[in-house]
Design a protein around this motif. Structure first.
Motif, short mmCIF file in Angstrom:
data_model
loop_
_atom_site.label_atom_id
_atom_site.label_comp_id
_atom_site.label_asym_id
_atom_site.label_seq_id
_atom_site.Cartn_x
_atom_site.Cartn_y
_atom_site.Cartn_z
N TRP A 1 5.06 -7.29 -40.78
CA TRP A 1 4.47 -6.03 -40.33
C TRP A 1 2.95 -6.14 -40.19
O TRP A 1 2.37 -5.61 -39.24
CB TRP A 1 4.82 -4.92 -41.32
CG TRP A 1 4.27 -3.59 -40.93
CD1 TRP A 1 3.14 -2.97 -41.39
CD2 TRP A 1 4.81 -2.71 -39.93
NE1 TRP A 1 2.94 -1.77 -40.78
CE2 TRP A 1 3.96 -1.58 -39.87
CE3 TRP A 1 5.92 -2.77 -39.10
CZ2 TRP A 1 4.19 -0.52 -39.01
CZ3 TRP A 1 6.16 -1.72 -38.23
CH2 TRP A 1 5.30 -0.61 -38.20
N CYS A 2 2.32 -6.84 -41.13
CA CYS A 2 0.86 -6.91 -41.13
C CYS A 2 0.31 -7.96 -40.16
O CYS A 2 -0.74 -7.74 -39.55
CB CYS A 2 0.35 -7.22 -42.55
SG CYS A 2 0.72 -5.95 -43.76
N ALA A 3 0.99 -9.07 -40.02
CA ALA A 3 0.44 -10.19 -39.26
C ALA A 3 0.86 -10.22 -37.81
O ALA A 3 0.10 -10.64 -36.94
CB ALA A 3 0.83 -11.51 -39.93
N ASP A 4 2.08 -9.78 -37.51
CA ASP A 4 2.59 -9.92 -36.15
C ASP A 4 1.99 -8.87 -35.23
O ASP A 4 1.95 -7.68 -35.57
CB ASP A 4 4.11 -9.80 -36.14
CG ASP A 4 4.70 -10.42 -34.89
OD1 ASP A 4 4.24 -11.51 -34.51
OD2 ASP A 4 5.62 -9.83 -34.31
N ARG A 5 1.54 -9.31 -34.06
CA ARG A 5 0.99 -8.40 -33.07
C ARG A 5 2.06 -7.98 -32.08
O ARG A 5 3.12 -8.57 -32.02
CB ARG A 5 -0.16 -9.07 -32.33
CG ARG A 5 -1.37 -9.35 -33.21
CD ARG A 5 -2.40 -10.17 -32.46
NE ARG A 5 -1.90 -11.53 -32.25
CZ ARG A 5 -2.55 -12.44 -31.53
NH1 ARG A 5 -3.69 -12.13 -30.93
NH2 ARG A 5 -2.05 -13.63 -31.37
N THR A 6 1.77 -6.98 -31.29
CA THR A 6 2.74 -6.53 -30.29
C THR A 6 2.82 -7.55 -29.17
O THR A 6 1.89 -8.33 -28.94
CB THR A 6 2.30 -5.18 -29.70
OG1 THR A 6 1.07 -5.37 -29.01
CG2 THR A 6 2.12 -4.14 -30.79
N PRO A 7 3.90 -7.59 -28.43
CA PRO A 7 4.03 -8.53 -27.32
C PRO A 7 2.92 -8.43 -26.30
O PRO A 7 2.42 -9.41 -25.80
CB PRO A 7 5.39 -8.17 -26.72
CG PRO A 7 6.14 -7.54 -27.83
CD PRO A 7 5.13 -6.82 -28.64
N THR A 8 2.47 -7.20 -26.01
CA THR A 8 1.42 -7.01 -25.00
C THR A 8 0.11 -7.63 -25.44
O THR A 8 -0.58 -8.32 -24.69
CB THR A 8 1.21 -5.51 -24.73
OG1 THR A 8 2.45 -4.95 -24.31
CG2 THR A 8 0.16 -5.28 -23.66
N GLN A 9 -0.23 -7.43 -26.73
CA GLN A 9 -1.46 -7.99 -27.25
C GLN A 9 -1.44 -9.50 -27.19
O GLN A 9 -2.42 -10.14 -26.82
CB GLN A 9 -1.65 -7.52 -28.70
CG GLN A 9 -1.99 -6.05 -28.81
CD GLN A 9 -2.00 -5.59 -30.26
OE1 GLN A 9 -1.22 -6.06 -31.08
NE2 GLN A 9 -2.88 -4.67 -30.58
#
Length: 757
Positions: A745-753
């Motif tokens: 939750w903290c480390a993963d960014r959204t696909p768009t980013q």
């Protein structure tokens, strides 16, 4: 099937109905036979236990076993009261002091020790045969074969008189419900018959014990201890609440009975009279009777639910054959085919871990060492994923699918005919290779006949088929294992594979040009830097298989450089598969078996997991398609997995078997919710963060890499259990999943980013 003529479709539907109702008949027969045999066995053992108590009372007074007079009068009535008893023996050392018959008999042997005050003086052996109980069940169930024919005719009539598109599904649901209800009612009748039979047998023993009073006319006032004898007889069978003996309506003996049960006993009491005016009344405790009946009906409900999942999946093909597009119909065919090929393995789930443990022990290993044998299946599965993914691009997908089904069926046949170590290991390896080919071929069909609007729902077909197959297979396999035996289950799995080989021929033959054209169209719309170095891999090469495998490895190396892909794989994908193989498929069945839990209960615990996955996945997949992001589901799934492991740890710290099974079932339900939140969404997530234009390559590569969890799951969990014990092992795994969910939750960014980074 769109081109199938209406009468051909109707004929196929009628055949499917006959097969489906026959499956219910077989399941009902096996469950009824098992329940009736257990009732008969309980009645005999209760009578034998009472005789054992009487013999031990004499032994405790100092009389040697070989000097006890009247063994024949004491034991012969037991054999005469129940046809399942084919022999009774009292043995002291090597000497047979009493034997009911000298003829050679076959059956299951039950041995009861006979003890005096100081040591064991001998044994009482009972030889039980199931032939007579089988005759009783057959007499009740054979007429129901006519009901199968009548219901098939009703199905045809209902279809012909209706023009609605869903007429096949409606008619099938009706006849399926009628058959299920009929079998359940038959079980109720047989259960009552079993109680009556049990009461008759017990009344015969009581009459024999009280023969001086009931047959010779001695006054009951001149005989002492009758009430005590009846109470001792009652206590040897907890189901019985009261035994009353009357002569010409006058009570001459009565066992003790709790006062609060007197008013309710009439609902489960049976009276047995003779021509002399003697009446023996056996009253069963209503709570015990209702609990047993509820248990039997619960087993039936679960079994019929499993059968329904299989049958309805096929009937839907007929119901929507005229309204679906070609692509929708291919997806509709893949769903039941994948379901039943998963069922091939699931049929063996309740017996395979224990069987592999026996093989390991027989070859000098330990029960925990069986994890290596268990893992070999997943080694074959993982090793074949990349080659199979390239094979579906090079060859006709249907040929790959049929080759996989054949390999899986051959693996089952090898288990059935050869129990040597090398044969078992090769069989599991071949089965894993075959299931990988089936999986990748099915995934190829799903990817090529789905689009952006239903891609997660198409992935959900895999989740549905896997868990529906597990539900049906675990239920049916656990039941039929008692009647077919372990080898029979292996043969049944192989037979199912043969049927699916034929059904797979109805799928279209997809050439590599079809996939190439679609891949090219998708590639023009989107590119991702992580796969630009191997963009051409989306289009199948006409080179050798080795060259195509080299390109697949390049794709894998490119994907490993995508941070979001790696995080999803290490924090979610691999650990989730470890829990499936290490906890659900390996540890839970073995630990429950060590606690003395029955096979059918183990199967039902596993089914709880599959039911939860099936339900949650069906709700989550469309939601993610609408929201466009799966990250929240993956993080929540990890948190729920941690909770399930905590509950599982508490389950195996309990001593009461009933509470243990209930708590383990709750833990598996929670685990199923966790995996329902993860299984289909994680594929959508990795494809979105890696490359939409190479969806097949990304999905296949991810499926290959997450199988590291499949391979390592049983070994890692087995090592943790052996090193730290059950409580610490499950608590450690729970802590890992809680931390992994937080990191995701903290480390993963959204696909768009990430795509624009």
């Amino acid at each position: 099937m769109n081109a199938m003529k209406p009468y051909s479709r109707l004929l196929l539907g009628a055949l499917l109905v006959v097969l489906s109702l026959s499956l219910i008949w077989v399941v009902g027969y096996a469950q009824a036979l098992k329940s009736y045999q257990q009732q008969s066995r309980d009645a005999v053992l209760a009578q034998t236990e009472a005789a054992k108590i009487n013999i031990e009372q004499i032994l405790s007074s100092g009389v040697p076993l070989h000097e006890i007079a009247g063994l024949e009068k004491m034991l012969t009535p037991i054999a005469q009261s129940d046809a399942s008893v084919v022999d009774l023996r009292v043995i002291s050392g090597q000497q047979a002091l009493y034997r009911y018959t000298t003829e050679p008999m076959e059956g299951s042997l039950v041995t009861l020790p006979l003890n005096n005050k100081f040591t064991q003086a001998g044994v009482l052996e009972i030889l039980l045969s199931s032939d007579e109980t089988e005759k009783v069940i057959e007499a009740h169930f054979q007429p129901m074969l006519l009901l199968v024919v009548l219901l098939a005719g009703l199905f045809v009539w209902l279809v012909l008189r209706s023009a609605r598109p869903n007429r096949y599904l409606t008619a099938f649901g009706l006849v399926f419900a009628v058959m299920s209800l009929s079998v359940i009612l038959m079980v109720g009748v047989l259960y009552q018959s079993g109680l009556q039979h049990k009461a008759d047998s017990m009344a015969s023993i009581v009459t024999q014990r009280l023969a001086p009073v009931l047959r010779l006319g001695i006054s009951p006032h001149q005989v002492s201890g009758m009430d005590t004898m009846l109470d001792s007889f009652r206590q040897s069978n907890p189901e019985v609440s009261r035994i009353t003996v009357t002569h010409n309506e006058a009570i001459i003996a009565r066992s003790q009975s709790p006062s609060d049960m007197l008013s309710a006993e009439e609902m489960a009491q049976f009276s047995v009279a003779d021509h002399r005016g003697n009446l023996v009344t056996i009253a069963f405790e209503p709570k015990a009777v209702l609990a047993q009946l509820a248990h039997i009906l619960k087993n039936f409900a679960i079994l019929f639910a499993g059968c329904a999942l299989i049958c309805v999946a096929f009937v839907r093909l007929l119901s929507h054959a005229g309204t679906q597009s070609h692509g929708e119909q291919v997806l509709a065919k893949v769903k039941p085919l994948l379901l039943v090929t998963v069922l091939m393995e699931a049929l063996m789930a309740p017996v395979l871990p224990q069987y592999l443990s026996e093989v390991a022990v027989q070859n000098g290993g330990t029960a925990h060492g069986s994890s290596y044998f268990f893992t070999l299946y997943f080694v074959g599965f993982a090793a074949m994923l990349l080659p199979a993914a390239r094979m579906v691009e090079v060859f006709d997908i249907r040929r790959v699918l049929n080759a996989g089904i054949a390999c899986s069926a051959i693996g089952c046949l090898m288990l059935a005919f050869d129990a040597q170590l090398w044969s078992v290991l090769v069989a599991r390896l071949i089965s894993g290779i075959g299931q990988a080919m089936i999986f990748i071929a099915a995934q190829g069909y799903l990817l090529r006949f789905s689009d952006q609007s239903n891609k997660t729902q198409a992935a959900g077909i895999i989740v549905f088929s896997f868990n529906a197959g597990l539900i049906a297979g675990a239920a049916i396999g656990a039941l039929l294992a008692e009647s077919l035996g372990v080898q029979g289950i292996f043969l049944l799995s192989a037979s199912v594979g043969g049927l699916m080989f034929l059904f797979a021929l109805s799928l279209p033959a997809i050439s590599m040009k079809t996939g190439s054209q679609k891949a090219g169209n998708l590639e023009s719309g989107h590119q991702h830097s992580g796969l630009q170095s191997s963009a051409n891999s989306a289009t199948p090469s006409h080179g050798s298989l080795a060259e195509n495998l080299r390109v697949m490895v390049q794709d894998s190396l490119a994907l490993i450089r995508v941070p979001s892909f790696v995080r999803a794989m290490l924090l979610v994908g691999i650990p989730t598969k470890m829990m499936l193989t290490g906890v659900v498929s390996f540890a839970v069945p073995i630990l429950l078996s060590k606690q003395g839990v029955a096979k059918e209960s183990i199967g039902q615990v596993l089914m709880a997991y599959a039911f939860a996955v099936l339900f949650v996945s069906g709700k989550v997949s469309p939601l993610i398609d609408r929201m466009g992001s799966a990250k929240w589901a993956l993080c929540l799934g990890n948190g729920v997995a941690a909770v399930s492991l905590v509950v599982l740890a508490s389950a195996f710290s309990l001593e009461n078997t009933t509470v243990l099974v209930a708590t383990a079932t709750a833990a598996m339900l929670i685990m199923g919710v966790s995996h329902g939140l993860i299984n289909a969404p994680v594929v959508t997530h990795v494809v979105s963060v890696a490359s939409e234009s190479h969806a097949n390559a990304v999905a296949s590569t991810y499926r290959f890499l997450e199988r590291i969890g499949h391979v390592a799951g049983a070994i890692v969990v087995g090592a943790l259990l052996a090193q730290f014990g059950q409580l610490s092992a499950f608590w450690s795994l729970a802590a890992f999943f809680a931390l992994a969910g937080l990191l995701m939750w903290c480390a993963d960014r959204t696909p768009t980013q990430e795509a624009t980074a």
